[in-house]
Every structure is written in structure tokens, then in C-alpha cells.
Design an enzyme around this catalytic site. Structure first.
Site, mmCIF file in Angstrom:
data_model
loop_
_atom_site.group_PDB
_atom_site.id
_atom_site.type_symbol
_atom_site.label_atom_id
_atom_site.label_comp_id
_atom_site.label_asym_id
_atom_site.label_seq_id
_atom_site.Cartn_x
_atom_site.Cartn_y
_atom_site.Cartn_z
ATOM 1 N N ASP A 159 0.663 -1.226 -0.028
ATOM 2 C CA ASP A 159 0.131 0.164 0.098
ATOM 3 C C ASP A 159 0.749 1.311 -0.081
ATOM 4 O OD1 ASP A 159 -2.846 -0.575 -0.401
ATOM 5 O OD2 ASP A 159 -2.829 -0.860 2.065
ATOM 6 N N LYS A 191 -1.313 1.512 -6.653
ATOM 7 C CA LYS A 191 -1.638 2.212 -8.083
ATOM 8 C C LYS A 191 -2.871 1.444 -8.959
ATOM 9 C CE LYS A 191 2.977 4.182 -8.582
ATOM 10 N NZ LYS A 191 4.247 3.559 -8.422
#
Ligand SMILES: C[S@@+](CC[C@H](N)C(=O)[O-])C[C@H]1O[C@@H](n2cnc3c(N)ncnc32)[C@H](O)[C@@H]1O
Length: 435
Positions: A214, A236
């Protein structure tokens, strides 16, 4: 002569500990872990031993040593602060051919206690060849180095370190099926400082074949991974918040089904506004075995890194951790701001920076004082950490002036004053130490 190293199986066997001070309180828990039937003889004991006695886990004879106390013992520990008592205990043990460890004098001791520890299924013990003259800190340092290596995966050996509850020997290195293949570990990485992940979190991370990470996870840990580890940056994944979570869940399941050991590295604690339980449920619904490793949540760890205690005797008896990912008044908000405004407890607000004005207004509206201290801590535990202190009335403009950006924790309450006091005192201590 070199000592002969042996592992004692003490389950149900009597061990007599004479003395109740610091050495005894270090030895007794390890003896209990080994299942020993421990009797402590000492007029006084450390509080931890008293607690064990009160809980019925050890027998405590609250008196001085008497001849005959060692009868029936398989092992004796002489750890009083009186060498003559230790000598008498050791002599009695010797006479009945029972091994005795003397804490006060290695040269006169029949047996020595190694610096020991555990990593998964392996017990490590390190003994200096000459404990009489060697520095015990040296053995302890070697033990720590070996344990660190095993726990981080930097040290491993074929087949020797694996099984339930411990990191597996890596399949890719040694061949065979790694014990954790096809499973997922949801790991709390702590608030950002790589030193704040748990030992277990780090062990499992070191064993992973795939890591989904993360934005707020301690990314510097990724540098330590083997070159063949696939790293997926979950921050992403496109598609917006809800869809991204679905894709993360799908990735966890598909990589595990492909026979990999998948680590999901998250910031803080996975179950504190971390959607960790959603990931656990997704794995279980797909029939994928999963475990969770708790982490230091930013809700507590970040205030601590700025010296803010979330509770303090006489100042705050309760603290409330609140997600402000939607503003007060937003129809999706389920937070009872009226209750929080009326309470005197500490408020720890996550995801609040962009909505801090609306939060302050709401708390003032429901009864908090405009002078209530507020601390805003951005990038907590990271080298870029910044803290601003303000009041409920001023905080919105201060955040704007200082250009504070997420991630940040906002702490509201009088505990902020304790941090100010600590910081002030620290300044003097540092000056005194270095000056
Ligand atoms: C989605 S929540 C995740 C919380 C996480 N599961 C935990 O237990 O810390 C993200 C929020 O946590 C807070 N946060 C996480 N790491 C932080 C840090 N290093 N410094 C300040 N705040 C942080 C910020 O409020 C951020 O917006």
C-alpha cells in the site's frame, strides 16, 4: 574443558530456584515455558514472581533457604544475592548429584545458562567457551544476530526451519513445496518507520513470493526482499476505491491459487480503517487459507512518536479513534459528532486534514472549548515527520498556513499539553547529556 551443551526437557520436573530477585524473575518464566514444576525459596520476591505464585503457576516458600530444599529437584538455580547461601545451595545440589546453576559465580557453577531465544521451531542457545571470564553480552549479541537472521529469512538451512507457526524454508531455494505456498498473510506494517513492523510481520514478509503493498506501508522494507519476489503496488491499481479493493482481493486469491505465498503489506494495523477484514473474508470465501498479523496502528503510534499520550492519568480516561474520510454532515457519515463534542476524551482523527475546518466547527458546536489543544502530526515516524500544535479555533488556518498534507493524525484534547511538557523537558535532558 568445554561445556557439554544439552537441552533439558523439564516438563513436570521439579526445579528449585533459591532467590527471588531480578535473576530469578528472568529465569522462572523460561522454566515455566519448558513445563517445569517450579518452587521458589525466598523471603521476598519480585512482583512478577508474586503474581505467578498467586496464580498458582509456581510454589513460593516465603522464607530463607533451608537444608533439604533441593530434595527431589532435577535442577537447582542458586540466585540469591548472598554468596554464602548460593554456596550452600550448590553444595547441597552437588551432594545429591543435581545440576546447579550459580548466578553469582560462573567459575563455581556446575552448569551454565546459555543466552537463548526462539525463532519459529528453532531454539538457539549460545554459550561462551569460557563463561567465567567471557562477557555475557557477547553471547547475547551472537544469539540476537542468529535469531534476527532466522526471523528475517537472511539465515536459513535445508529443512531445518519450518513447520506450523514458523516461517517456511523457501521452496524456491531448497526445492519441495514451501509450507506456506497457496496462502495469504495480511500484515500490518506499522505507521511507516520500518523498525515498527512486528517480528512476525517481518518474518512472513521475508518468505513471501508476492507482496501487495500500500501507499502507507513501510516501503523501505521492500528493498530487503529477494530479487525474484513480485511486488505489486496496490496503491496504483486504478478503478477508484471500491473497485480497486475488488482487484486487490482478486489478486490475493489468484496468486495464492497459483501456489504462491502472498504477503499483503499494509500501513498501521490491517483491521483499523485498513479493510484488512475485507481481504480476509475474500480469501476465505475463495477457500484460500489466510492469517493476519497485527500492526502498530498510526492512531496510537503516530501520536506517541510526537510524545502525545492518547491517555494520561487525570487528563484523559478515554480516547476515540475516528475516520474522517467523509466530513461531518455528509450523508455517508455515521460518526456521532454530538457525542464526541460533548465528551472530554481524546479524539484521534484519521484522514481528517482536508476536512479539519468542518470537524473543528462541529466539535465547537457540540460543546468543546475553543482553546482545546490540537496537535496535527504529518508523516508520523518518518524522517519527514512534522507536528503543529494549535487550538480547535485556530487549527484550520494553521494547517493551511503550514501546508500540512496527508497522511496526518489529528489529536484533540488536553493530552496535547503533556506532549508540550515532555518536549520541553527533553530539551533540557538532551542539553544536559550532550553539554
Ligand atoms: C486508510 S487509513 C489507514 C490506517 C491504518 N490501517 C492504521 O492502522 O494506521 C490512512 C490514514 O491513517 C493515518 N496515517 C497512516 N500513517 C500515518 C503516518 N505515518 N503519519 C500520519 N498519519 C498516518 C492518516 O490519517 C491516513 O490518512
Amino acid at each position: 574443558m568445554d561445556p557439554y551443551l544439552l537441552g533439558l526437557r523439564l516438563g513436570g520436573r521439579r526445579v528449585v530456584v533459591v532467590g527471588g530477585g531480578g535473576v530469578a524473575s528472568r529465569r522462572v518464566p523460561a522454566l515455566l515455558d519448558a513445563g517445569a514444576d517450579v518452587m521458589v525459596v525466598s523471603p521476598k520476591t519480585a512482583a512478577s514472581l508474586e503474581d505467578l505464585a498467586a496464580a498458582g503457576r509456581i510454589r513460593w516458600e516465603a522464607r530463607g533457604y533451608r537444608p533439604g530444599d533441593c530434595a527431589g529437584a532435577w535442577l537447582v538455580c542458586a540466585c540469591t544475592d548472598d554468596p554464602s547461601v548460593n554456596a550452600a545451595v550448590a553444595a547441597a545440589a552437588e551432594a545429591q548429584r543435581t545440576w546447579c546453576v550459580r548466578a553469582d559465580d560462573a567459575g563455581l557453577s556446575a552448569a551454565w545458562t546459555p543466552a537463548s531465544g526462539r525463532a519459529g521451531d528453532v531454539r538457539v542457545g549460545v554459550l561462551s567457551a569460557d563463561p567465567e571470564h567471557g562477557d555475557p553480552r557477547h553471547s547475547a549479541a551472537i544469539r540476537d544476530a542468529v535469531l534476527d537472521g532466522l526471523r528475517s529469512g537472511a539465515l536459513s538451512a535445508p529443512g531445518g526451519y519450518g513447520g506450523a507457526g514458523s516461517p517456511p524454508v523457501r521452496g524456491g531455494v531448497w526445492g519441495g513445496r514451501p509450507p506456506r505456498a497457496g496462502t495469504v498473510a495480511i500484515i500490518g506494517g506499522g505507521p511507516g518507520d520500518p523498525g515498527l513492523i512486528t517480528v512476525r510481520g517481518r518474518q512472513l514478509l521475508a518468505e513471501a513470493d508476492v507482496v501487495l503493498t500500500d501507499r502507507l506501508a513501510p516501503r523501505s522494507l521492500l528493498d530487503e526482499l529477494r530479487d525474484d519476489v513480485e511486488i505489486i503496488d496496490a496503491g496504483k491499481i486504478p478503478y477508484g476505491r471500491a473497485m480497486a479493493q475488488e482487484h486487490i482481493n482478486a489478486a490475493l486469491v489468484s496468486h495464492a491459487r497459483a501456489g504462491r505465498f502472498v504477503a499483503r503489506l499494509k500501513g498501521g494495523d490491517p483491521f483499523v480503517f485498513g479493510r484488512g477484514a475485507e481481504e480476509v473474508l475474500a480469501c476465505l470465501r475463495a477457500g484460500v487459507p489466510v492469517t493476519v498479523v497485527p500492526g502498530v496502528t498510526s492512531a496510537v503510534g503516530v501520536p506517541a512518536s510526537a510524545w502525545v499520550p492518547v491517555t494520561h492519568r487525570g487528563v484523559a480516561q478515554d480516547f476515540h479513534v475516528v475516520s474522517v474520510h467523509v466530513a461531518p454532515g455528509d450523508e455517508r457519515s455515521t460518526v456521532n459528532w454530538e457525542l464526541l463534542g460533548g465528551s472530554s476524551g481524546t479524539l484521534v482523527l484519521l484522514m481528517a486534514v482536508e476536512r479539519i475546518g468542518a470537524v473543528a466547527d462541529e466539535l465547537l458546536r457540540f460543546g468543546r472549548n475553543r482553546d482545546t489543544p490540537v496537535s496535527v502530526i504529518a508523516d508520523g515516524t518518518l524522517p519527514t515527520q512534522r507536528t503543529i500544535n494549535s487550538t480547535l479555533e485556530q487549527v484550520e488556518s494553521r494547517v493551511a498556513e503550514e501546508g500540512i498534507r496527508p497522511p496526518a493524525i489529528v489529536v484533540v484534547g488536553d493530552v496535547v499539553n503533556i506532549a508540550t511538557e515532555i518536549t520541553e523537558l527533553m530539551r533540557h535532558v538532551t542539553a544536559w547529556e550532550t553539554g
